[in-house]
Every structure is written in structure tokens, then in C-alpha cells.
Write a protein that holds these residues in place. Structure first.
Motif, PDB file in Angstrom:
ATOM      1  N   MET A 221      76.978  46.385  85.027  1.00 33.69           N
ATOM      2  CA  MET A 221      76.427  44.931  85.119  1.00 33.69           C
ATOM      3  C   MET A 221      74.946  44.985  85.512  1.00 33.69           C
ATOM      4  O   MET A 221      74.373  43.878  84.894  1.00 33.69           O
ATOM      5  N   PRO A 222      74.345  45.755  86.257  1.00 34.21           N
ATOM      6  CA  PRO A 222      73.122  45.814  86.559  1.00 34.21           C
ATOM      7  C   PRO A 222      72.361  45.804  85.269  1.00 34.21           C
ATOM      8  O   PRO A 222      71.213  45.225  85.288  1.00 34.21           O
ATOM      9  N   VAL A 223      72.658  46.672  84.388  1.00 32.88           N
ATOM     10  CA  VAL A 223      71.793  47.089  83.203  1.00 32.88           C
ATOM     11  C   VAL A 223      71.861  45.822  82.303  1.00 32.88           C
ATOM     12  O   VAL A 223      70.895  45.168  81.668  1.00 32.88           O
ATOM     13  N   VAL A 224      73.108  45.162  82.180  1.00 32.59           N
ATOM     14  CA  VAL A 224      73.267  44.007  81.288  1.00 32.59           C
ATOM     15  C   VAL A 224      72.677  42.869  81.931  1.00 32.59           C
ATOM     16  O   VAL A 224      71.949  41.978  81.203  1.00 32.59           O
ATOM     17  N   GLN A 225      72.351  42.663  83.099  1.00 30.32           N
ATOM     18  CA  GLN A 225      71.731  41.575  83.911  1.00 30.32           C
ATOM     19  C   GLN A 225      70.074  41.577  83.418  1.00 30.32           C
ATOM     20  O   GLN A 225      69.665  40.675  83.411  1.00 30.32           O
ATOM     21  N   SER A 226      69.816  42.823  83.723  1.00 29.01           N
ATOM     22  CA  SER A 226      68.483  43.196  83.432  1.00 29.01           C
ATOM     23  C   SER A 226      67.888  42.857  82.249  1.00 29.01           C
ATOM     24  O   SER A 226      66.916  42.408  81.887  1.00 29.01           O
ATOM     25  N   CYS A 227      68.774  43.354  81.322  1.00 25.22           N
ATOM     26  CA  CYS A 227      68.438  43.308  79.618  1.00 25.22           C
ATOM     27  C   CYS A 227      68.632  41.661  79.493  1.00 25.22           C
ATOM     28  O   CYS A 227      67.580  41.272  78.797  1.00 25.22           O
ATOM     29  N   ALA A 228      69.471  41.069  80.203  1.00 20.86           N
ATOM     30  CA  ALA A 228      69.560  39.476  79.793  1.00 20.86           C
ATOM     31  C   ALA A 228      68.289  38.758  80.316  1.00 20.86           C
ATOM     32  O   ALA A 228      67.808  37.897  79.624  1.00 20.86           O
ATOM     33  N   MET A 229      68.016  39.403  81.399  1.00 23.34           N
ATOM     34  CA  MET A 229      66.707  38.664  81.943  1.00 23.34           C
ATOM     35  C   MET A 229      65.415  38.900  81.172  1.00 23.34           C
ATOM     36  O   MET A 229      64.547  37.974  81.028  1.00 23.34           O
ATOM     37  N   VAL A 230      65.361  40.060  80.557  1.00 17.85           N
ATOM     38  CA  VAL A 230      64.227  40.460  79.782  1.00 17.85           C
ATOM     39  C   VAL A 230      64.136  39.406  78.449  1.00 17.85           C
ATOM     40  O   VAL A 230      63.287  39.062  78.082  1.00 17.85           O
ATOM     41  N   PHE A 231      65.218  39.432  77.867  1.00 19.97           N
ATOM     42  CA  PHE A 231      65.436  38.459  76.603  1.00 19.97           C
ATOM     43  C   PHE A 231      65.060  37.059  77.124  1.00 19.97           C
ATOM     44  O   PHE A 231      64.182  36.353  76.425  1.00 19.97           O
ATOM     45  N   CYS A 232      65.703  36.627  78.066  1.00 15.61           N
ATOM     46  CA  CYS A 232      65.220  35.245  78.699  1.00 15.61           C
ATOM     47  C   CYS A 232      63.634  35.225  78.973  1.00 15.61           C
ATOM     48  O   CYS A 232      63.199  34.023  78.698  1.00 15.61           O
ATOM     49  N   ALA A 233      63.360  36.301  79.694  1.00 16.25           N
ATOM     50  CA  ALA A 233      61.724  36.026  80.011  1.00 16.25           C
ATOM     51  C   ALA A 233      60.839  36.062  78.710  1.00 16.25           C
ATOM     52  O   ALA A 233      59.808  35.221  78.653  1.00 16.25           O
ATOM     53  N   VAL A 234      61.230  36.837  77.786  1.00 14.24           N
ATOM     54  CA  VAL A 234      60.395  36.830  76.452  1.00 14.24           C
ATOM     55  C   VAL A 234      60.539  35.248  75.754  1.00 14.24           C
ATOM     56  O   VAL A 234      59.483  35.060  75.289  1.00 14.24           O
ATOM     57  N   TYR A 235      61.778  34.882  75.840  1.00 18.02           N
ATOM     58  CA  TYR A 235      61.785  33.438  75.157  1.00 18.02           C
ATOM     59  C   TYR A 235      61.060  32.498  75.889  1.00 18.02           C
ATOM     60  O   TYR A 235      60.361  31.627  75.423  1.00 18.02           O
ATOM     61  N   LEU A 236      61.234  32.405  77.196  1.00 10.89           N
ATOM     62  CA  LEU A 236      60.276  31.614  77.955  1.00 10.89           C
ATOM     63  C   LEU A 236      58.902  31.652  77.867  1.00 10.89           C
ATOM     64  O   LEU A 236      58.064  30.669  77.697  1.00 10.89           O
ATOM     65  N   LEU A 237      58.488  33.002  77.630  1.00 13.75           N
ATOM     66  CA  LEU A 237      57.092  33.392  77.485  1.00 13.75           C
ATOM     67  C   LEU A 237      56.609  32.708  75.953  1.00 13.75           C
ATOM     68  O   LEU A 237      55.400  32.237  75.994  1.00 13.75           O
ATOM     69  N   LEU A 238      57.494  33.070  74.792  1.00 11.87           N
ATOM     70  CA  LEU A 238      57.100  32.523  73.671  1.00 11.87           C
ATOM     71  C   LEU A 238      57.089  30.910  73.715  1.00 11.87           C
ATOM     72  O   LEU A 238      56.148  30.328  73.194  1.00 11.87           O
ATOM     73  N   VAL A 239      57.968  30.284  74.099  1.00 14.22           N
ATOM     74  CA  VAL A 239      58.195  28.781  74.234  1.00 14.22           C
ATOM     75  C   VAL A 239      56.900  28.091  75.334  1.00 14.22           C
ATOM     76  O   VAL A 239      56.190  27.031  74.675  1.00 14.22           O
ATOM     77  N   THR A 240      56.564  28.785  76.199  1.00  9.89           N
ATOM     78  CA  THR A 240      55.397  28.382  77.092  1.00  9.89           C
ATOM     79  C   THR A 240      54.080  28.469  76.388  1.00  9.89           C
ATOM     80  O   THR A 240      53.432  27.785  76.354  1.00  9.89           O
ATOM     81  N   ALA A 241      54.054  29.660  75.844  1.00  5.20           N
ATOM     82  CA  ALA A 241      52.732  29.841  74.972  1.00  5.20           C
ATOM     83  C   ALA A 241      52.664  28.662  73.956  1.00  5.20           C
ATOM     84  O   ALA A 241      51.323  28.336  73.577  1.00  5.20           O
ATOM     85  N   ALA A 242      53.559  28.564  73.226  1.00  5.11           N
ATOM     86  CA  ALA A 242      53.451  27.623  71.906  1.00  5.11           C
ATOM     87  C   ALA A 242      53.371  26.025  72.652  1.00  5.11           C
ATOM     88  O   ALA A 242      52.397  25.353  72.285  1.00  5.11           O
ATOM     89  N   ASP A 243      53.800  25.732  74.096  1.00  3.46           N
ATOM     90  CA  ASP A 243      53.519  24.554  74.575  1.00  3.46           C
ATOM     91  C   ASP A 243      51.853  24.603  75.298  1.00  3.46           C
ATOM     92  O   ASP A 243      51.285  23.640  74.830  1.00  3.46           O
ATOM     93  N   ILE A 244      51.701  25.634  75.455  1.00  6.25           N
ATOM     94  CA  ILE A 244      49.923  25.746  76.161  1.00  6.25           C
ATOM     95  C   ILE A 244      49.131  25.776  74.806  1.00  6.25           C
ATOM     96  O   ILE A 244      48.073  24.787  74.892  1.00  6.25           O
ATOM     97  N   ALA A 245      49.536  26.194  73.626  1.00  3.09           N
ATOM     98  CA  ALA A 245      49.009  26.155  72.400  1.00  3.09           C
ATOM     99  C   ALA A 245      48.646  24.521  72.071  1.00  3.09           C
ATOM    100  O   ALA A 245      47.583  24.287  71.489  1.00  3.09           O
ATOM    101  N   ALA A 246      49.810  24.071  71.980  1.00  4.93           N
ATOM    102  CA  ALA A 246      49.796  22.603  71.604  1.00  4.93           C
ATOM    103  C   ALA A 246      48.952  21.734  72.552  1.00  4.93           C
ATOM    104  O   ALA A 246      48.283  20.881  72.089  1.00  4.93           O
ATOM    105  N   ILE A 247      49.005  22.008  73.731  1.00  5.29           N
ATOM    106  CA  ILE A 247      48.218  21.200  74.672  1.00  5.29           C
ATOM    107  C   ILE A 247      46.559  21.546  74.504  1.00  5.29           C
ATOM    108  O   ILE A 247      46.002  20.451  74.430  1.00  5.29           O
TER     109      ILE A 247
END
Length: 318
Positions: free
Chosen positions: A283-309
Motif C-alpha cells: 500500500m505505501p507504494v500504491v499510495q505514492s504512485c496514486a499521488m504522483v498521478f493526481c499531482a501530475v493531473y492537477l499540474l496540467l489542469v492548473t497550468a491550463a487555467d493559468i494559461a487561460a487567465i
């Protein structure tokens, strides 16, 4: 940068940070609800209850869930996600090696998919209603409806089994040449690009068409501006935000598709590591991998929002 733009960007960053904390809670709770026990998986089905209980104590799994969550979250915030329960290796270097392979795959897919999808989407929007536009619409809808595992399976059957052009499994030796790397990632890249291009092209077409229907574009056409000038000087600069959103959302789609593709082709990426860790209940590896996926997704969406602004002319000139 004026105060309103800075305030909007700051708000997006705060929302992203709070969302990441909420996601951490959801990921930890979800992994605790998964059936199975890593101690039982390590010792096997023939292990006695006393041996399983002793290993759980040694691994710290007998501690309260809240205490384990706070320790894990603190480690994630400080860059130390802990130690794998199965291999007893530090999770940071373990994920770092796999993440580099996944980033290589994503970079090649992005380098191929983004220019191709933007070209298809923009030209389809400019020539909307034409035979070319209808053909693109039919092709993209058909491709989006096809799941990644089917695309990957067909790629294996065609290019590996029948034509013998590419290997069925993506094995990259330590001293691989650039040509060997390209051969190893060719079919994963093909499988991911096939669907990403279709999605990105459709979203880009919709964004450019919406911009072309704007009053200032119609005014430029009435003044006698050429079609090329209308698109390049009036439509595209004002569609940057929407196109950035289309690119970010389409690339974030890779996060789901890469799990299937890495598993089918046995590609040594972070998604394959996550799938293997779920099987072993690490589970520690699963949790860390899941957080990496979520962080990358949030980074992409946030970058798109900032570009739109930043690309919004009303905010830039206020």
C-alpha cells in the motif's frame, strides 16, 4: 501582471493545493478498504495467524489508521514517502526510476500527438462543413469510441505477430541505443497517440470554431481580412486559453491510458509499478504512485487555467 490576474492565479494555486490534500485523504482511505493483507501476501496462505500478526507489527500495520496517515502525509510533504513493505527499498528512488520511464513515454507521445492534433483540429475548424471536416469528425468519433486495450491488442497482432516489425514487449536494456529505445516504445506510443490525437483534435476544433464565431472575427472578415490573417492574427491568439485546456485535458487522459498500455506491453513505468504493488498489497507504494498521478493531473489542469487567465485580453488590458 496586474493585481486581478495575480489574485486569480493565486486562487488557482490554493485550490490545487487543497485539492491535493483532499486527494491524499481519499487515496489513503481507498487503499485501506482494498481487500487482502500484505503480511499474508508475503508469508503465503500457509502462514500461521501468529506469524502474520508478528509481521504486521514489524511493518507497523497494527498502528491506528489516523497515525499511519499523518506519518505518511508528513513523509510525502517532506519528500520521503517511506519504504516498500515488500522489497524494503526506499519508495522515492523506486518511483523515480519508473517515473523517468513513464515521462519518456509521455514526452514522445506529446511530441507526436500535440502538433498533429492541433493541425487537424485547426484545419478542421477553418474548413468546417467541408468533406475534410466530416471525414475528420467521423474518424475522431470512431477512434474515441475504441478503448486503449483494444488498440494495444490490435497493434500487437499487426506489428508484432503478423509483420514482425516491432517487439511485443517493451524491454529497454540498460545500455540501449536510441534506435532500440524507439523500437521498444513504438507500440505504446502508437496506442496512446491514436486516442489522444482524436480527443485533442475534437476539443481544439470546438475551441477554434467558438472563437471564429466571435464578433471581432466577423468584423475582421467584413473589413476584408484574408482567411489566413483572420485565423492567425485574430482567432488563434484569443483561443490560446481554450486550446491550452484542450491540450492539458487530453494529456491528462494519458494518466488513465498509460496504466493499460504499460500493463499490456510490460513497459517498466510507474503505472506498471502501481499495478504490481496492488497485486502484492504494497500500500505505501500504491499510495505514492496514486499521488504522483493526481499531482501530475492537477499540474496540467492548473497550468491550463493559468494559461487561460494570462491569455484573456479583458484581464490583460484591465
Amino acid at each position: 501582471m496586474n493585481g486581478q490576474i495575480a489574485k486569480l492565479i493565486g486562487g488557482r494555486l490554493v485550490v490545487a493545493a487543497l485539492t491535493l490534500v483532499f486527494v491524499a485523504v481519499v487515496v489513503f482511505v481507498a487503499t485501506q478498504l482494498l481487500p487482502g493483507d500484505v503480511a499474508q501476501a508475503i508469508l503465503g496462505q500457509s502462514a500461521t495467524p501468529e506469524a502474520v500478526a508478528g509481521l504486521r507489527t514489524a511493518l507497523g500495520l497494527d498502528q491506528p489508521a489516523a497515525q499511519r496517515f499523518l506519518a505518511w502525509l508528513g513523509g510525502m510533504l517532506t519528500g520521503d514517502p517511506g519504504v516498500s513493505l515488500v522489497s524494503r527499498q526506499p519508495i522515492g528512488p523506486l518511483i523515480g526510476t519508473r517515473l523517468a520511464s513513464s515521462l519518456l513515454l509521455a514526452a514522445i507521445v506529446a511530441a507526436v500527438a500535440v502538433p498533429l492534433a492541433l493541425a487537424i483540429g485547426i484545419t478542421s475548424a477553418v474548413w468546417r462543413g467541408s468533406l475534410y471536416d466530416r471525414a475528420v469528425a467521423t474518424a475522431t468519433i470512431s477512434v474515441v469510441a475504441v478503448p486503449e486495450f483494444l488498440v494495444a491488442t490490435l497493434a500487437v497482432l499487426v506489428f508484432a505477430v503478423h509483420l514482425h516489425w516491432l517487439p511485443a514487449l517493451s524491454f529497454i536494456p540498460a545500455n540501449a541505443s536510441p534506435l532500440q529505445v524507439l523500437r521498444a516504445v513504438a507500440m505504446p506510443v502508437l496506442s496512446l497517440t491514436f486516442v489522444v490525437v482524436a480527443q485533442m483534435a475534437r476539443m481544439t476544433r470546438a475551441a477554434v470554431i467558438e472563437t471564429l464565431r466571435s464578433p471581432y472575427v466577423e468584423m475582421a472578415a467584413l473589413k476584408g481580412a484574408s482567411p489566413a490573417r483572420i485565423v492567425l492574427r485574430h482567432a488563434l491568439p484569443n483561443a490560446v486559453g481554450a486550446i491550452a485546456n484542450a491540450v492539458a485535458l487530453s494529456l491528462s487522459y494519458l494518466l488513465g491510458g498509460v496504466i493499460i498500455v504499460e500493463t499490456i506491453f510490460n513497459y517498466p513505468g510507474i503505472a506498471k509499478l502501481m499495478v504490481d504493488s496492488v497485486a502484492m498489497r504494497d500500500m505505501p507504494v500504491v499510495q505514492s504512485c496514486a499521488m504522483v498521478f493526481c499531482a501530475v493531473y492537477l499540474l496540467l489542469v492548473t497550468a491550463a487555467d493559468i494559461a487561460a487567465i494570462l491569455s484573456n485580453p479583458k484581464l490583460r488590458h484591465r
